[in-house]
Motif scaffolding. Structure first.
Motif, PDB file in Angstrom:
ATOM      1  N   GLU A 137      12.602   8.760 -27.705  1.00 13.76           N
ATOM      2  CA  GLU A 137      12.619   7.999 -26.453  1.00 13.76           C
ATOM      3  C   GLU A 137      13.804   7.043 -26.425  1.00 13.76           C
ATOM      4  O   GLU A 137      14.507   6.940 -25.420  1.00 13.76           O
ATOM      5  N   ALA A 138      14.023   6.353 -27.539  1.00 17.13           N
ATOM      6  CA  ALA A 138      15.146   5.408 -27.615  1.00 17.13           C
ATOM      7  C   ALA A 138      16.466   6.151 -27.434  1.00 17.13           C
ATOM      8  O   ALA A 138      17.354   5.688 -26.709  1.00 17.13           O
ATOM      9  N   ALA A 139      16.591   7.311 -28.070  1.00 14.42           N
ATOM     10  CA  ALA A 139      17.819   8.093 -27.946  1.00 14.42           C
ATOM     11  C   ALA A 139      18.018   8.576 -26.514  1.00 14.42           C
ATOM     12  O   ALA A 139      19.136   8.549 -25.984  1.00 14.42           O
ATOM     13  N   ASP A 140      16.927   9.009 -25.866  1.00 15.38           N
ATOM     14  CA  ASP A 140      17.019   9.493 -24.483  1.00 15.38           C
ATOM     15  C   ASP A 140      17.403   8.366 -23.532  1.00 15.38           C
ATOM     16  O   ASP A 140      18.291   8.528 -22.690  1.00 15.38           O
ATOM     17  N   ILE A 141      16.753   7.224 -23.655  1.00 17.80           N
ATOM     18  CA  ILE A 141      17.079   6.084 -22.791  1.00 17.80           C
ATOM     19  C   ILE A 141      18.520   5.645 -23.045  1.00 17.80           C
ATOM     20  O   ILE A 141      19.268   5.358 -22.107  1.00 17.80           O
ATOM     21  N   GLU A 146      24.080   5.283 -21.262  1.00 19.88           N
ATOM     22  CA  GLU A 146      25.486   5.605 -21.539  1.00 19.88           C
ATOM     23  C   GLU A 146      26.093   6.404 -20.379  1.00 19.88           C
ATOM     24  O   GLU A 146      27.233   6.161 -19.979  1.00 19.88           O
ATOM     25  N   GLN A 147      25.335   7.336 -19.824  1.00 22.85           N
ATOM     26  CA  GLN A 147      25.798   8.094 -18.657  1.00 22.85           C
ATOM     27  C   GLN A 147      26.047   7.163 -17.476  1.00 22.85           C
ATOM     28  O   GLN A 147      27.046   7.289 -16.772  1.00 22.85           O
ATOM     29  N   LEU A 148      25.140   6.237 -17.275  1.00 24.79           N
ATOM     30  CA  LEU A 148      25.293   5.275 -16.186  1.00 24.79           C
ATOM     31  C   LEU A 148      26.537   4.428 -16.396  1.00 24.79           C
ATOM     32  O   LEU A 148      27.323   4.222 -15.471  1.00 24.79           O
ATOM     33  N   GLU A 149      26.733   3.947 -17.620  1.00 24.56           N
ATOM     34  CA  GLU A 149      27.913   3.132 -17.908  1.00 24.56           C
ATOM     35  C   GLU A 149      29.199   3.922 -17.674  1.00 24.56           C
ATOM     36  O   GLU A 149      30.157   3.414 -17.090  1.00 24.56           O
ATOM     37  N   ALA A 150      29.219   5.171 -18.102  1.00 23.25           N
ATOM     38  CA  ALA A 150      30.400   6.011 -17.885  1.00 23.25           C
ATOM     39  C   ALA A 150      30.665   6.202 -16.393  1.00 23.25           C
ATOM     40  O   ALA A 150      31.818   6.133 -15.947  1.00 23.25           O
TER      41      ALA A 150
END
Length: 158
Positions: A137-141, A146-150
């Protein structure tokens, strides 16, 4: 994690706004705990920890302007922190050959050792606060954020 049924969800824009507010509130709460723990256990501050963390990733050190860039703050914000860390023997300023005005800041051996102590405690505090999340879950979130930041850094913010 319990998820609301689709029929009770607000419109997407409202749910996204709520998500942002929850992220902000949670981030601030975690930061408050970290600040208090650093103060109580190490008699230090989060900005001092952040400077040492940044320098720990650059063995050869950083110019002040580079350090400010890594931390995303102004040179003025970093100067006082660097001064105090140098007074405490945790870092040194090394003159840059050929540039009388510039110096590179890097951790001393004492600074490396102190940062390792603080970083170990920091990791344990975060682990404890977020223990309700499975590793997956932590890795998925984390990947989603990270996608949002990019996206935001590529100009896709509006």
């Amino acid at each position: 994690m319990r998820q609301p049924s689709p029929e009770v969800l607000a419109p997407p824009s409202k749910e996204r706004l709520r998500l942002w507010l929850r992220l902000l509130k949670t981030s601030r709460s975690i930061e408050t705990v970290l600040r208090e723990n650093l103060r109580e256990e190490f008699a230090t501050t989060l900005p001092r920890f952040d400077v040492m963390a940044a320098l720990s990733r650059f063995e050869d050190g950083l110019k002040m302007s580079q350090l400010s860039g890594v931390l995303r703050v102004s040179n003025g914000n970093v100067t006082g922190i660097v001064d105090r860390l140098a007074e405490d023997g945790f870092l040194v300023r090394v003159p840059v050959p050929g540039d009388r005005r510039a110096s590179v800041v890097r951790l001393t051996q004492r600074g490396v050792e102190e940062f390792e102590r603080q970083a170990s405690a920091h990791e344990a505090w975060i682990d404890s606060m977020l223990e309700g999340f499975a590793a997956e879950e932590a890795a998925d979130i984390g990947a989603r954020l990270e996608q949002l930041e990019a996206k935001l850094h590529s100009g896709g913010n509006a």
